[in-house]
Design a protein around this motif. Structure first.
Motif: not given
Length: 185
Positions: A4-9
């Motif tokens: 989720a963090t990677l996708t948001t970033g």
């Protein structure tokens, strides 16, 4: 969580690159010359004195939260690489680790071993990586290590509750060449 963090970033980076390209005129001159705020939005922001300070405060809060998260990730990464210990304790850990390595390499079935003390001062962790012979029994090696060298390491470090993680890697067996077929006469 990391996905989720990677996708948001990635979405935020893509939006930033898109905005930069739009501002440079990559999508046509009309988009680059258009104001960021419409006339209604600009009038609303101008009539309300609180608008820009609140927008700035929200942006600063988000930036601060991101920096704090980044700092936490860096600290967690460094603690997995090196324990946060003072110099005398670090020297004691090196000596006790050397003894643990010597003893672990003499356990039947162990080909090689590595030891690393990680974690914080309040929550240290001992990582032991064992390279086993192909025919070794990891359960027996675990029992021999836990009851012998690891207990002596805990006693030497005066850490009775030291969490120890033992990882096993099996050595690849040496392939035997196929037997020659009998010659037919």
């Amino acid at each position: 969580m990391r996905l989720a963090t990677l996708t948001t970033g990635l979405l935020v980076v893509a939006a930033g690159i898109g905005a930069l390209l739009a501002g440079l005129g990559a999508f046509g001159p009309g988009l680059a010359e258009r104001p960021l705020l419409t006339s209604e939005m600009a009038r609303y922001a101008g009539e309300n004195d609180w608008f820009w300070p609140v927008a700035g405060g929200i942006a600063e809060t988000v930036a601060l939260a991101g920096l704090m998260w980044f700092g936490t990730q860096i600290r967690a990464w460094t603690l997995t690489r090196r324990a946060a210990l003072d110099a005398p304790t670090r020297k004691l850990a090196a000596v006790a680790g050397g003894e643990l390595l010597r003893e672990a390499r003499h356990v039947p079935g162990v080909r090689d071993a590595r030891v690393r003390l990680t974690g914080s001062r309040l929550r240290p962790r001992l990582l032991v990586t064992i390279l086993c012979a192909p025919d070794a029994a990891p359960a027996e090696i675990h029992t021999d290590l836990s009851n012998g060298p690891v207990q002596r390491y805990r006693a030497a470090m005066d850490l009775d509750g030291l969490i120890t993680v033992i990882r096993f890697h099996m050595e690849d067996p040496i392939p035997t060449p196929p037997e020659p077929e009998p010659a037919i006469a």
